[in-house]
Write a protein that holds these residues in place. Sequence first.
Motif, PDB file in Angstrom:
ATOM      1  N   ARG A  93       0.804  -1.207   0.000  1.00  0.00           N
ATOM      2  CA  ARG A  93       0.000   0.000   0.000  1.00  0.00           C
ATOM      3  C   ARG A  93       0.848   1.274   0.000  1.00  0.00           C
ATOM      4  O   ARG A  93       0.516   2.241  -0.666  1.00  0.00           O
ATOM      5  N   SER A 149      -7.561   7.798   1.969  1.00  0.00           N
ATOM      6  CA  SER A 149      -6.611   7.950   3.079  1.00  0.00           C
ATOM      7  C   SER A 149      -5.613   9.072   2.794  1.00  0.00           C
ATOM      8  O   SER A 149      -5.214   9.802   3.698  1.00  0.00           O
ATOM      9  N   ARG A 201      -9.931   3.650  -1.809  1.00  0.00           N
ATOM     10  CA  ARG A 201      -9.598   3.636  -0.381  1.00  0.00           C
ATOM     11  C   ARG A 201      -8.261   4.337  -0.134  1.00  0.00           C
ATOM     12  O   ARG A 201      -8.115   5.100   0.809  1.00  0.00           O
ATOM     13  N   VAL A 202      -7.291   4.053  -0.975  1.00  0.00           N
ATOM     14  CA  VAL A 202      -5.978   4.689  -0.839  1.00  0.00           C
ATOM     15  C   VAL A 202      -6.108   6.188  -1.082  1.00  0.00           C
ATOM     16  O   VAL A 202      -5.551   6.996  -0.338  1.00  0.00           O
ATOM     17  N   GLU A 219      -7.453  12.173   3.659  1.00  0.00           N
ATOM     18  CA  GLU A 219      -7.544  12.345   5.121  1.00  0.00           C
ATOM     19  C   GLU A 219      -6.233  12.866   5.701  1.00  0.00           C
ATOM     20  O   GLU A 219      -6.232  13.608   6.673  1.00  0.00           O
ATOM     21  N   MET A 220      -5.102  12.465   5.111  1.00  0.00           N
ATOM     22  CA  MET A 220      -3.802  12.939   5.579  1.00  0.00           C
ATOM     23  C   MET A 220      -3.488  14.344   5.093  1.00  0.00           C
ATOM     24  O   MET A 220      -2.468  14.917   5.463  1.00  0.00           O
ATOM     25  N   GLU A 249       0.575   4.349  -2.659  1.00  0.00           N
ATOM     26  CA  GLU A 249       0.408   5.749  -2.272  1.00  0.00           C
ATOM     27  C   GLU A 249       1.444   6.616  -2.970  1.00  0.00           C
ATOM     28  O   GLU A 249       1.118   7.684  -3.488  1.00  0.00           O
TER      29      GLU A 249
END
Length: 69
Positions: free
Chosen positions: A13, A60, A56-57, A63-64, A17
């Motif tokens: 993952r 995230s 999903r990645v 979100e970061m 990213e």
Amino acid sequence: MRNMRGRRMGVGRSWIELYLLLLIAEKPAHGYELSSRINDFEIPIFGVGQMGSLYRVLGSLEEMGLINS
């Protein structure tokens, strides 16, 4: 990517990213286009489904605070 036995290898993952951040830095795009560009590198994304895992990645990363949708 293939290992020494010719089998396709997955990418962790954190690597996905990094690839996504690189692709987005080059040219902002939606998930479908990013998926297509990742496939050009023959990078398999494993999980429930390639698009589900990709989103999903991307979620995230958002979100970061690394990307905006």
